[in-house]
Scaffold this motif. Structure first.
Motif, PDB file in Angstrom:
ATOM      1  N   GLU A 194      17.699 -12.300  -0.344  1.00 32.57           N
ATOM      2  CA  GLU A 194      16.259 -11.743  -1.131  1.00 32.57           C
ATOM      3  C   GLU A 194      15.331 -11.736  -0.192  1.00 32.57           C
ATOM      4  OE1 GLU A 194      14.665 -13.216  -4.988  1.00 32.57           O
ATOM      5  OE2 GLU A 194      16.643 -13.804  -4.666  1.00 32.57           O
ATOM      6  N   ALA A 195      15.209 -13.381   0.443  1.00 30.71           N
ATOM      7  CA  ALA A 195      13.601 -13.705   0.720  1.00 30.71           C
ATOM      8  C   ALA A 195      13.818 -12.686   2.244  1.00 30.71           C
ATOM      9  CB  ALA A 195      12.986 -14.762   1.158  1.00 30.71           C
ATOM     10  N   ALA A 196      15.121 -12.362   2.946  1.00 33.56           N
ATOM     11  CA  ALA A 196      14.112 -11.557   4.634  1.00 33.56           C
ATOM     12  C   ALA A 196      14.268 -10.050   4.223  1.00 33.56           C
ATOM     13  CB  ALA A 196      15.802 -11.583   5.105  1.00 33.56           C
ATOM     14  N   LEU A 197      14.488 -10.307   3.190  1.00 30.00           N
ATOM     15  CA  LEU A 197      14.528  -8.150   2.588  1.00 30.00           C
ATOM     16  C   LEU A 197      13.270  -8.506   2.219  1.00 30.00           C
ATOM     17  CD1 LEU A 197      17.944  -7.007   1.466  1.00 30.00           C
ATOM     18  CD2 LEU A 197      16.741  -6.066   3.846  1.00 30.00           C
ATOM     19  N   ARG A 198      12.706  -9.201   1.309  1.00 31.23           N
ATOM     20  CA  ARG A 198      11.156  -8.694   0.877  1.00 31.23           C
ATOM     21  C   ARG A 198      10.921  -8.964   2.187  1.00 31.23           C
ATOM     22  NH1 ARG A 198      10.910  -8.195  -4.945  1.00 31.23           N
ATOM     23  NH2 ARG A 198      13.125 -10.083  -5.849  1.00 31.23           N
ATOM     24  N   ARG A 199      10.643 -10.170   2.716  1.00 34.73           N
ATOM     25  CA  ARG A 199       9.932 -10.250   4.009  1.00 34.73           C
ATOM     26  C   ARG A 199       9.761  -9.227   4.318  1.00 34.73           C
ATOM     27  NH1 ARG A 199       4.726 -10.893   4.680  1.00 34.73           N
ATOM     28  NH2 ARG A 199       4.175 -12.126   6.767  1.00 34.73           N
ATOM     29  N   LEU A 200      10.791  -8.924   5.058  1.00 33.89           N
ATOM     30  CA  LEU A 200      10.739  -7.658   6.219  1.00 33.89           C
ATOM     31  C   LEU A 200      10.580  -5.816   5.368  1.00 33.89           C
ATOM     32  CD1 LEU A 200      14.417  -7.872   7.283  1.00 33.89           C
ATOM     33  CD2 LEU A 200      13.019  -7.867   8.973  1.00 33.89           C
ATOM     34  N   LEU A 202      13.267  -2.355  19.060  1.00 41.69           N
ATOM     35  CA  LEU A 202      14.456  -1.824  19.273  1.00 41.69           C
ATOM     36  C   LEU A 202      14.733  -0.626  19.338  1.00 41.69           C
ATOM     37  CD1 LEU A 202      17.837  -3.918  18.021  1.00 41.69           C
ATOM     38  CD2 LEU A 202      17.596  -2.948  20.608  1.00 41.69           C
ATOM     39  N   GLY A 203      13.552  -0.478  18.456  1.00 46.25           N
ATOM     40  CA  GLY A 203      13.053   0.768  17.899  1.00 46.25           C
ATOM     41  C   GLY A 203      14.257   2.345  17.412  1.00 46.25           C
ATOM     42  N   GLY A 204      13.462   3.091  16.407  1.00 46.52           N
ATOM     43  CA  GLY A 204      15.157   3.191  15.406  1.00 46.52           C
ATOM     44  C   GLY A 204      16.087   3.022  14.457  1.00 46.52           C
ATOM     45  N   ARG A 205      17.598   3.649  14.855  1.00 47.46           N
ATOM     46  CA  ARG A 205      17.923   2.560  13.785  1.00 47.46           C
ATOM     47  C   ARG A 205      18.396   0.892  14.097  1.00 47.46           C
ATOM     48  NH1 ARG A 205      21.106   4.689   9.394  1.00 47.46           N
ATOM     49  NH2 ARG A 205      23.079   3.369   8.416  1.00 47.46           N
ATOM     50  N   ALA A 206      17.968  -0.219  13.204  1.00 43.47           N
ATOM     51  CA  ALA A 206      18.809  -1.161  13.418  1.00 43.47           C
ATOM     52  C   ALA A 206      19.315  -2.003  12.073  1.00 43.47           C
ATOM     53  CB  ALA A 206      17.910  -2.084  14.352  1.00 43.47           C
ATOM     54  N   GLU A 207      20.454  -2.731  13.053  1.00 42.69           N
ATOM     55  CA  GLU A 207      21.478  -3.847  11.679  1.00 42.69           C
ATOM     56  C   GLU A 207      20.992  -5.005  11.438  1.00 42.69           C
ATOM     57  OE1 GLU A 207      24.409   0.081  10.470  1.00 42.69           O
ATOM     58  OE2 GLU A 207      25.350  -2.191  12.368  1.00 42.69           O
ATOM     59  N   ALA A 249      18.268  -0.427   8.710  1.00 45.73           N
ATOM     60  CA  ALA A 249      19.070   0.804   8.490  1.00 45.73           C
ATOM     61  C   ALA A 249      19.779   0.060   7.553  1.00 45.73           C
ATOM     62  CB  ALA A 249      19.948   1.342   9.249  1.00 45.73           C
ATOM     63  N   ARG A 250      20.709  -1.420   7.327  1.00 53.51           N
ATOM     64  CA  ARG A 250      21.401  -1.802   6.635  1.00 53.51           C
ATOM     65  C   ARG A 250      21.197  -3.157   6.615  1.00 53.51           C
ATOM     66  NH1 ARG A 250      27.757   0.886   7.192  1.00 53.51           N
ATOM     67  NH2 ARG A 250      27.356  -0.192   9.825  1.00 53.51           N
ATOM     68  N   TYR A 251      21.517  -4.030   5.539  1.00 49.83           N
ATOM     69  CA  TYR A 251      21.496  -5.330   5.355  1.00 49.83           C
ATOM     70  C   TYR A 251      23.295  -5.889   4.949  1.00 49.83           C
ATOM     71  CZ  TYR A 251      20.477 -10.315   5.300  1.00 49.83           C
ATOM     72  OH  TYR A 251      20.138 -11.924   5.737  1.00 49.83           O
ATOM     73  N   LEU A 252      23.626  -6.081   6.665  1.00 55.74           N
ATOM     74  CA  LEU A 252      25.126  -6.461   6.299  1.00 55.74           C
ATOM     75  C   LEU A 252      25.509  -7.758   6.591  1.00 55.74           C
ATOM     76  CD1 LEU A 252      25.619  -4.721   9.642  1.00 55.74           C
ATOM     77  CD2 LEU A 252      26.288  -3.431   7.481  1.00 55.74           C
TER      78      LEU A 252
END
Length: 394
Positions: A108-114, A90-95, A122-125
């Protein structure tokens, strides 16, 4: 109730009794019967009283069941690798949108790995209808994540209201959607309702199905190539296309990934599966009585993955693939995760992670019982399903 199932404490039973009184009031107000789907909705989501709306612990060893994210970080790390691929395209701003955040372990685990992959969204909703679970997720993520990651997390009360780009993920969500149950009587389609018997206790009764459920049942019969037998009873979600459109319809470019337990339609409605797939869980015991201790008991139904495929394609997405959970994880970076596990110095921690992988992938555990289905628009993740694709079974 199963003889092996622990009896609830006085406070828990009182809580269940309050919900039961509410349900009985609803039955009376409706003229004596409510659809089973409405009963399931109240049992799971009635504000302050439903299973997912009240304060008891649901997930993990101290709860009623264990989901893949509760075993450890590997499951979320593999999903994160898939999301990172999408974000790169996608490039750029993605959520990233997670439907139903559970205990917060997945986020928690997904954000650490990302973060490790250089693909933080850009946001984790998190779309979480339960105020209690939302508070638990917030507390966990605030304590566990660095501020620069925690500040990306945003809780939603409903699906996004504007077009967006990114990755939608739902693990064991569709199985908990309130589902109608149908029955075949004298060749006609009936819907299962919940009423009160002569003693004022909950009981099941059948009423003629409305046009939507009737048409959905006849569609299923045409697809499997035979009519349902007399007395056949099961679940069917005619509202699934509307739900998919509601949660993902505004995803302009990206992927929707669903992982759950279920079958393709021809296996879902096997003749011998003539009482459906309804399963209830309490304190790691499974049983088939949805009227047992409402508010303390999880109620689920298996997913018809053929219906899910129809709904996703009907919402304007392409089917990216359908596979067993084990195949999806292997194709989404599990071998790399295994290398990292082998490098762990602490033998106890290494064994725990190894056992986690076994439970996620072995056929007798979650590896084949859980299945993954993905839809894509404006990106291509079909290579992640090239090995082990089961789409031919839909």
């Amino acid at each position: 109730m199963s003889a092996r199932m622990p009896a609830p404490g006085a406070d828990a039973r009182a809580h269940s009794d309050r919900l039961l009184a509410l349900i009985k009031d609803q039955v009376a107000a409706a003229g004596g019967a409510i659809p089973f789907s409405r009963y399931m909705e109240l049992a799971l989501y009635a504000p302050g009283l439903g299973y997912y709306s009240a304060g008891a612990r649901k997930f993990g060893a101290a709860g009623d069941f264990i989901t893949s994210p509760e075993l450890g970080p590997v499951f979320a790390e593999c999903v994160a690798a898939c999301a990172a691929d999408v974000f790169g395209q996608l490039g750029g701003r993605a959520e990233f949108l997670e439907l139903g955040g559970g205990s917060g372990a997945f986020a928690e685990a997904a954000l650490r790995r990302l973060d490790e992959l250089g693909a933080v969204p850009a946001r984790y909703l998190i779309l979480e209808p339960s105020a209690d679970l939302r508070e638990r997720q917030l507390e966990r993520l605030r304590a566990a994540l660095p501020a620069r990651l925690f500040d990306r997390v945003l809780w939603l009360d409903g699906p996004p209201e504007k077009t967006w780009r990114g990755f939608l993920f739902a693990n064991e969500v569709i199985d908990a959607l309130p589902t109608p149950r149908f029955a075949i009587r004298d060749g006609e389609v009936f819907e299962e309702y919940v009423a009160l018997d002569a003693d004022g206790e909950l009981t099941r009764v059948d009423q003629p199905a409305d046009a939507l459920l009737h048409a959905a049942v006849r569609h299923a019969e045409r697809d499997i190539g035979m009519p349902f037998a007399e007395g056949y009873r099961s679940e069917l979600l005619p509202q699934l296309p509307y739900w998919i459109q509601a949660v993902g319809g505004l995803l302009h470019d990206g992927v929707m990934l669903f992982i759950d337990y279920g079958y393709p339609r021809r296996e879902y409605y096997l003749p011998e599966r003539d009482d459906g797939t309804l399963v209830c869980h309490r304190q790691h015991h499974a049983h088939g009585d949805p009227f047992d201790l409402p508010g303390l008991t999880d109620i689920t139904a298996f997913v018809d993955f053929t219906a899910l495929a129809e709904a996703g394609v009907g919402a304007g997405f392409d089917l990216a693939g359908y596979s067993a959970q084990a195949s999806f994880l292997i194709n989404s970076g599990l071998p790399e995760r295994l290398e990292a596990i082998e490098a762990i110095d602490d033998p106890v921690a290494r064994l725990a992670r190894t056992n986690e992988v076994k439970r996620l992938t072995l056929p007798g555990e979650m590896g084949e019982r859980f299945q993954a289905m993905a839809f894509q628009r404006g990106v291509d993740i079909r290579p992640l399903f090239a090995r082990g694709d089961l789409s031919r079974r839909l």
